[in-house]
Motif scaffolding. Structure first.
Motif, PDB file in Angstrom:
ATOM      1  N   ASN A 154       5.469  14.553  -7.817  1.00 21.74           N
ATOM      2  CA  ASN A 154       5.933  14.910  -6.465  1.00 21.74           C
ATOM      3  C   ASN A 154       7.394  14.510  -6.273  1.00 21.74           C
ATOM      4  N   THR A 155       8.269  15.245  -6.937  1.00 17.99           N
ATOM      5  CA  THR A 155       9.707  14.905  -6.931  1.00 17.99           C
ATOM      6  C   THR A 155      10.557  16.003  -6.288  1.00 17.99           C
ATOM      7  N   LYS A 156       9.911  17.000  -5.680  1.00 19.26           N
ATOM      8  CA  LYS A 156      10.653  18.153  -5.153  1.00 19.26           C
ATOM      9  C   LYS A 156      11.714  17.751  -4.128  1.00 19.26           C
ATOM     10  N   ILE A 210       0.842  -1.212   0.000  1.00 22.23           N
ATOM     11  CA  ILE A 210       0.000   0.000   0.000  1.00 22.23           C
ATOM     12  C   ILE A 210       0.869   1.252   0.000  1.00 22.23           C
ATOM     13  N   ILE A 211       1.890   1.288   0.862  1.00 22.25           N
ATOM     14  CA  ILE A 211       2.777   2.458   0.947  1.00 22.25           C
ATOM     15  C   ILE A 211       3.544   2.636  -0.359  1.00 22.25           C
ATOM     16  N   ILE A 212       4.064   1.530  -0.929  1.00 20.14           N
ATOM     17  CA  ILE A 212       4.859   1.618  -2.159  1.00 20.14           C
ATOM     18  C   ILE A 212       4.011   2.102  -3.327  1.00 20.14           C
ATOM     19  N   ILE A 213       2.818   1.513  -3.503  1.00 21.30           N
ATOM     20  CA  ILE A 213       1.956   1.912  -4.628  1.00 21.30           C
ATOM     21  C   ILE A 213       1.529   3.372  -4.483  1.00 21.30           C
ATOM     22  N   SER A 214       1.175   3.781  -3.268  1.00 23.52           N
ATOM     23  CA  SER A 214       0.789   5.181  -3.044  1.00 23.52           C
ATOM     24  C   SER A 214       1.940   6.120  -3.398  1.00 23.52           C
ATOM     25  N   GLY A 215       3.142   5.759  -2.986  1.00 25.23           N
ATOM     26  CA  GLY A 215       4.306   6.586  -3.275  1.00 25.23           C
ATOM     27  C   GLY A 215       4.616   6.659  -4.756  1.00 25.23           C
TER      28      GLY A 215
END
Length: 488
Positions: free
Chosen positions: A204-206, A191-196
């Protein structure tokens, strides 16, 4: 003409003969390849990936070096596990480093390892994971404020004794619990990996811009970052502790390692990338619980799933630690290096119940001080001291025990490289940031020599008299008998 025996009669005779064969108490081969992978993955992915990101980042300073440390820790864990795979398929005894040190260097180094494992390394690790479990469970009920310390410690102690009970009751039950929680923890990691990755694809690469800019980390800082990163990988050697309970260990031990550890490494790097898609380095360092902060920002209103599944993850890691740690104590006692009763096996359950219960008692004591960061550094220093010694033993046995069959034989440069990194990890923090704790740790390990001299080498009569009533009491209380004991 002689009377022929019917097939049915022959089967009855065979059953009659088998029923008269003596049954013995011994550890059973209950762990297959899938369960072996689950023990590795389930023990490694515990509290570390939800605690250590802050410590690794604080010691490296910027995002780029932080991610490199996570990848390097995975490589080192894989290389170390390959060395232990050679040792585990050559010396097919449970007990992990204890059995290998005994074979390579004799009883004293092996005893010191079992002493340090029983008193410091294993119970402190178990306590850290159970405290992490308690913190994440409490975070769901104390939103926006820090939970009371007493509540965390009581919940951590309750978790310890729930896991101890499960593993004392049945090795198979402990294995099933491990499989369930490993599956559950992979759910939250995915879940965390897919969301990221979705957020990364959205631009969202800032936080990854100029990721190497800033003050370079010191040598001491890098070593402490490694300590905390490798703490998250702790468990890569777990399967070596239960070799006697592993089905077809010469095949399944190396295969489980090569499947489990690279899988964990990829997951860890991607989880950290996901954290940095929603948090700046400063925000990550200020977070009370990194994964919970991530969930609050990305998964709201379903953010409650994060602390729930992180709790599953940590309890699964604690179960894996308990499952394997009891076996170290059991094997050391079987060799005469600890109280004899700790090698006894439950008649009904066929588990090393006395060893597991003692492990739980010591882990509960570590809950009382409860400072996770200091426990991690203390644990890591002692652990890598013994990892270095064990892998030196591998190199030594290449020359002293040339005739041993080695189903797996790693290139010699791999153990040498792991030894050099281990020595660096032991010496760097002492040289750059010397602290009395490291000296205390060494002195404590060496203090085991006193007990070795009293109880093992000299076997003084008064020392034996002290241990005998304990043995009799536990035999009556828990229905335990020595290993290989005839039950009929």
């Amino acid at each position: 003409m002689g009377q022929e025996t019917s097939p049915r009669k022959r089967m009855e005779n065979e059953r009659s003969i088998q029923s008269k064969e003596p049954k013995v108490t011994n550890l059973q081969k209950e762990v297959g390849l899938f369960s072996g992978v689950c023990i590795i993955v389930g023990t490694i992915i515990g509290s570390g990936i939800f605690i250590s990101p802050k410590s690794v980042l604080s010691n490296t300073g910027t995002v780029g070096p932080c991610l490199i440390i996570w990848a390097a820790c995975g490589v080192l864990a894989t290389l170390g596990a390959l060395c232990l795979a050679e040792l585990g398929t050559t010396i097919t005894k449970s007990g992990g480093e204890y059995s290998y040190l005994m074979e390579a260097f004799g009883p004293i180094p092996a005893y010191l390892f079992s002493w340090a494992s029983l008193i410091v390394m294993r119970p402190s690790s178990f306590a850290i994971v159970c405290l992490s479990f308690a913190e994440y469970v409490c975070a769901a009920f104390y939103s926006g404020c820090k939970p009371p310390e007493l509540v965390i410690k009581c919940l951590g102690a309750a978790a310890i004794w729930l896991i101890i009970t499960v593993n004392a009751l049945s090795a198979k039950l402990g294995s099933y619990v491990q499989n369930f929680f490993t599956t559950a923890k992979m759910v939250i990691v995915v879940i965390i990996i897919i969301s990221g990755l979705v957020l990364l694809a959205q631009g969202n690469t800032k936080n990854f811009e100029n990721s190497f800019a800033g003050t370079p980390a010191s040598v001491g800082g890098i070593s402490l970052a490694f300590y905390n990163g490798l703490w998250a990988y702790e468990g890569w050697n777990q399967l070596n502790y239960i070799t006697e309970e592993l089905r077809n260990p010469k095949r399944n031990l190396p295969l489980a390692i090569m499947i489990g550890i690279p899988l964990v490494t990829v997951c860890y790097i991607l989880v950290n990338v996901s954290y940095f898609t929603v948090m700046t380095p400063t925000e990550l360092l200020q977070s009370q619980a990194v994964a919970v902060t991530f969930g609050d920002r990305v998964l709201y209103p379903a953010s409650w799933v994060v602390p729930l599944f992180v709790a599953f993850s940590t309890i699964g890691a604690a179960n894996g630690t308990c499952f394997t740690s009891g076996r170290i104590i059991y094997v050391a006692s079987r060799e005469g290096h600890m109280l004899k009763v700790l090698s006894y096996i439950s008649v009904r359950r066929l588990t090393p119940a006395p060893a597991i219960i003692l492990f739980g008692i010591i882990a509960t004591i570590y809950i009382i001080p409860g400072d996770i960061n200091s426990l991690v550094n203390y644990f890591s220093f002692a652990t890598w001291l013994f990892y270095a010694t064990t892998i030196i033993g591998l190199v030594v046995m290449r020359f002293t025990k040339k005739n041993h069959q080695r189903p797996i034989k790693v290139p010699i440069f791999i153990p040498i490289f792991v030894i050099l990194i281990s020595v660096f990890l032991v010496l760097a923090p002492i040289i750059t940031t010397p602290a009395w704790e490291y000296l205390y740790c060494v002195l404590f390990i060496l203090s085991g020599l006193i007990f070795y001299f009293l109880f093992v080498y000299s076997k003084f009569a008064w020392a034996q008299k002290i241990s005998k009533p304990v043995t009799i009491f536990l035999q009556m209380l828990m229905e335990v008998v020595p290993p290989e004991k005839d039950l009929e």
